[in-house]
Every structure is written in C-alpha cells, then in structure tokens.
Design a protein around this motif. Structure first.
Motif, PDB file in Angstrom:
ATOM      1  N   THR A  53      75.650   2.327   6.539  1.00  0.00           N
ATOM      2  CA  THR A  53      76.069   2.773   5.206  1.00  0.00           C
ATOM      3  C   THR A  53      76.331   1.565   4.314  1.00  0.00           C
ATOM      4  OG1 THR A  53      78.387   2.847   5.873  1.00  0.00           O
ATOM      5  CG2 THR A  53      77.144   4.897   6.061  1.00  0.00           C
ATOM      6  N   TYR A  54      76.221   1.828   3.009  1.00  0.00           N
ATOM      7  CA  TYR A  54      76.475   0.787   2.025  1.00  0.00           C
ATOM      8  C   TYR A  54      76.909   1.470   0.732  1.00  0.00           C
ATOM      9  CZ  TYR A  54      75.660  -3.070  -1.238  1.00  0.00           C
ATOM     10  OH  TYR A  54      75.807  -4.030  -2.178  1.00  0.00           O
ATOM     11  N   PHE A  55      77.896   0.889   0.065  1.00  0.00           N
ATOM     12  CA  PHE A  55      78.319   1.433  -1.223  1.00  0.00           C
ATOM     13  C   PHE A  55      77.733   0.542  -2.324  1.00  0.00           C
ATOM     14  CE2 PHE A  55      81.166   2.076  -4.832  1.00  0.00           C
ATOM     15  CZ  PHE A  55      81.072   3.446  -4.943  1.00  0.00           C
ATOM     16  N   TRP A  56      76.781   1.122  -3.073  1.00  0.00           N
ATOM     17  CA  TRP A  56      76.146   0.403  -4.175  1.00  0.00           C
ATOM     18  C   TRP A  56      77.022   0.585  -5.408  1.00  0.00           C
ATOM     19  CZ3 TRP A  56      74.331   1.703  -9.009  1.00  0.00           C
ATOM     20  CH2 TRP A  56      73.464   0.782  -9.621  1.00  0.00           C
ATOM     21  N   LYS A  57      77.466  -0.532  -6.005  1.00  0.00           N
ATOM     22  CA  LYS A  57      78.321  -0.463  -7.198  1.00  0.00           C
ATOM     23  C   LYS A  57      77.487  -0.649  -8.455  1.00  0.00           C
ATOM     24  CE  LYS A  57      82.441  -2.314  -5.012  1.00  0.00           C
ATOM     25  NZ  LYS A  57      83.348  -3.436  -4.939  1.00  0.00           N
ATOM     26  N   SER A  65      67.557  -1.292  -2.590  1.00  0.00           N
ATOM     27  CA  SER A  65      66.539  -1.698  -3.563  1.00  0.00           C
ATOM     28  C   SER A  65      66.096  -0.519  -4.412  1.00  0.00           C
ATOM     29  CB  SER A  65      65.329  -2.293  -2.850  1.00  0.00           C
ATOM     30  OG  SER A  65      65.675  -3.469  -2.200  1.00  0.00           O
ATOM     31  N   SER A  66      65.954   0.631  -3.784  1.00  0.00           N
ATOM     32  CA  SER A  66      65.538   1.824  -4.506  1.00  0.00           C
ATOM     33  C   SER A  66      66.548   2.182  -5.591  1.00  0.00           C
ATOM     34  CB  SER A  66      65.374   3.001  -3.536  1.00  0.00           C
ATOM     35  OG  SER A  66      65.050   4.177  -4.223  1.00  0.00           O
ATOM     36  N   VAL A  67      67.832   2.132  -5.241  1.00  0.00           N
ATOM     37  CA  VAL A  67      68.875   2.441  -6.224  1.00  0.00           C
ATOM     38  C   VAL A  67      68.849   1.424  -7.360  1.00  0.00           C
ATOM     39  CG1 VAL A  67      71.359   2.623  -6.615  1.00  0.00           C
ATOM     40  CG2 VAL A  67      70.352   3.644  -4.583  1.00  0.00           C
ATOM     41  N   SER A  68      68.737   0.151  -7.025  1.00  0.00           N
ATOM     42  CA  SER A  68      68.734  -0.900  -8.058  1.00  0.00           C
ATOM     43  C   SER A  68      67.528  -0.768  -8.990  1.00  0.00           C
ATOM     44  CB  SER A  68      68.733  -2.279  -7.407  1.00  0.00           C
ATOM     45  OG  SER A  68      69.927  -2.493  -6.703  1.00  0.00           O
ATOM     46  N   MET A  69      66.365  -0.499  -8.415  1.00  0.00           N
ATOM     47  CA  MET A  69      65.164  -0.362  -9.252  1.00  0.00           C
ATOM     48  C   MET A  69      65.252   0.862 -10.160  1.00  0.00           C
ATOM     49  SD  MET A  69      61.962  -1.637  -6.900  1.00  0.00           S
ATOM     50  CE  MET A  69      62.161  -0.362  -5.682  1.00  0.00           C
ATOM     51  N   ILE A 102      77.127   4.544  -5.770  1.00  0.00           N
ATOM     52  CA  ILE A 102      76.447   5.498  -4.887  1.00  0.00           C
ATOM     53  C   ILE A 102      76.642   5.060  -3.441  1.00  0.00           C
ATOM     54  CG2 ILE A 102      74.176   6.388  -4.185  1.00  0.00           C
ATOM     55  CD1 ILE A 102      73.331   6.170  -7.075  1.00  0.00           C
ATOM     56  N   LEU A 103      77.009   6.014  -2.589  1.00  0.00           N
ATOM     57  CA  LEU A 103      77.111   5.743  -1.165  1.00  0.00           C
ATOM     58  C   LEU A 103      75.756   6.033  -0.531  1.00  0.00           C
ATOM     59  CD1 LEU A 103      78.858   5.028   1.307  1.00  0.00           C
ATOM     60  CD2 LEU A 103      79.298   7.481   1.555  1.00  0.00           C
ATOM     61  N   ILE A 104      75.170   5.009   0.080  1.00  0.00           N
ATOM     62  CA  ILE A 104      73.855   5.133   0.723  1.00  0.00           C
ATOM     63  C   ILE A 104      74.079   5.184   2.229  1.00  0.00           C
ATOM     64  CG2 ILE A 104      71.574   4.093   1.010  1.00  0.00           C
ATOM     65  CD1 ILE A 104      72.270   2.397  -1.539  1.00  0.00           C
ATOM     66  N   THR A 105      73.496   6.189   2.871  1.00  0.00           N
ATOM     67  CA  THR A 105      73.583   6.317   4.330  1.00  0.00           C
ATOM     68  C   THR A 105      72.176   6.463   4.889  1.00  0.00           C
ATOM     69  OG1 THR A 105      75.700   7.466   4.104  1.00  0.00           O
ATOM     70  CG2 THR A 105      74.601   7.615   6.241  1.00  0.00           C
ATOM     71  N   VAL A 106      71.876   5.684   5.926  1.00  0.00           N
ATOM     72  CA  VAL A 106      70.571   5.743   6.585  1.00  0.00           C
ATOM     73  C   VAL A 106      70.812   6.058   8.060  1.00  0.00           C
ATOM     74  CG1 VAL A 106      68.465   4.486   7.159  1.00  0.00           C
ATOM     75  CG2 VAL A 106      69.627   4.039   5.004  1.00  0.00           C
ATOM     76  N   SER A 143      79.307   8.642  -6.453  1.00  0.00           N
ATOM     77  CA  SER A 143      80.761   8.527  -6.358  1.00  0.00           C
ATOM     78  C   SER A 143      81.317   8.323  -7.762  1.00  0.00           C
ATOM     79  CB  SER A 143      81.119   7.364  -5.443  1.00  0.00           C
ATOM     80  OG  SER A 143      82.512   7.182  -5.405  1.00  0.00           O
ATOM     81  N   GLY A 144      81.482   9.419  -8.481  1.00  0.00           N
ATOM     82  CA  GLY A 144      81.991   9.350  -9.850  1.00  0.00           C
ATOM     83  C   GLY A 144      81.068   8.533 -10.730  1.00  0.00           C
ATOM     84  N   THR A 145      81.655   7.576 -11.442  1.00  0.00           N
ATOM     85  CA  THR A 145      80.865   6.707 -12.313  1.00  0.00           C
ATOM     86  C   THR A 145      80.775   5.289 -11.760  1.00  0.00           C
ATOM     87  OG1 THR A 145      82.823   6.127 -13.601  1.00  0.00           O
ATOM     88  CG2 THR A 145      81.512   8.012 -14.370  1.00  0.00           C
TER      89      THR A 145
END
Length: 124
Positions: A116-120, A58-62, A104-108, A99-101
């Motif tokens: 982990t989750y890869f946000w595209k 959510s943080s990345v998306s916002m 983002i790879l999110i790790t908690v 991760s380039g363009t």
C-alpha cells in the motif's frame, strides 16, 4: 574368446561406495539450496507487488497532471481515483480509494502479497 575376456576384465565402472558418496553430496547440496530458493521466490513475489505499486503511483500522478491541465484546475480525488484505476491492470489487483481532498490510498495485491501507498496531492 580370449580377446573378449580381456575387454571385460579391463572395463571399469563406479563402485557402490562412489555412487553413495555422490548421492550424499547431492543430498547435502539439495538441503542447502532448496530453502534458499524458497526464500528467493517469496522475496521475488513481494518485489513484483512493490513494482506494481510503483506503476499505480505513476498512474495517479499522470492522471493528476492530465486532468489538471485539461480542466485548468485540480481534480477532485474521487475522479482522479477513477481515472487512475482505468490505466492499470494485468496480473495484479489495484484499488484506488480517495481520501477526502488530501490524496489517494493505493493498494496492490497478488497471490497473498500486498503493498500500500498513500499518494498525497501535490502542495500538501
């Protein structure tokens, strides 16, 4: 004195057999409940990390939406990762790696539990 003897004679208590039976039953219940409780504890810890991962997503998306609107252009992933990492915290350790363009790879992490989750980036 007779009255006192009558009272003592009429008093009833638990026998040794009854006490042992109760202890055996409690032992059996403990043997069944403790492993189940330990399993629930581990599951709860992993679910807490999974929930924190959702907060990271959510943080990345916002931040993506905020930076896109304020700059009238898509933000680069390094900047997005930096801004997203400033928005989360608490009991969990978050890492955001660009991760380039593409995303983002999110790790908690918390107490040896990791998710982990890869946000595209939208549109990919």
């Amino acid at each position: 004195m007779k009255h006192m003897k009558k009272i003592i004679k009429n008093q009833k208590g638990f026998t040794l057999i009854e006490i042992i039976a109760v202890l055996v039953i409690l032992g059996i219940l403990a043997a069944v409940a403790v492993p189940k409780f330990m399993s629930l504890t581990e599951t709860a810890k992993q679910k807490a990390v999974d929930g924190a991962l959702s907060a990271g997503q959510s943080s990345v998306s916002m931040q993506y939406a905020r930076l896109s609107l304020s700059n009238d252009a898509e933000p680069d992933m390094t900047t997005l990762a930096k801004y997203a990492s400033n928005q989360v915290g608490g009991d969990f350790t978050f890492t955001f790696e660009a991760s380039g363009t593409t995303g983002i790879l999110i790790t908690v992490t918390r107490e040896e539990k990791t998710a982990t989750y890869f946000w595209k980036r939208p549109g990919l």
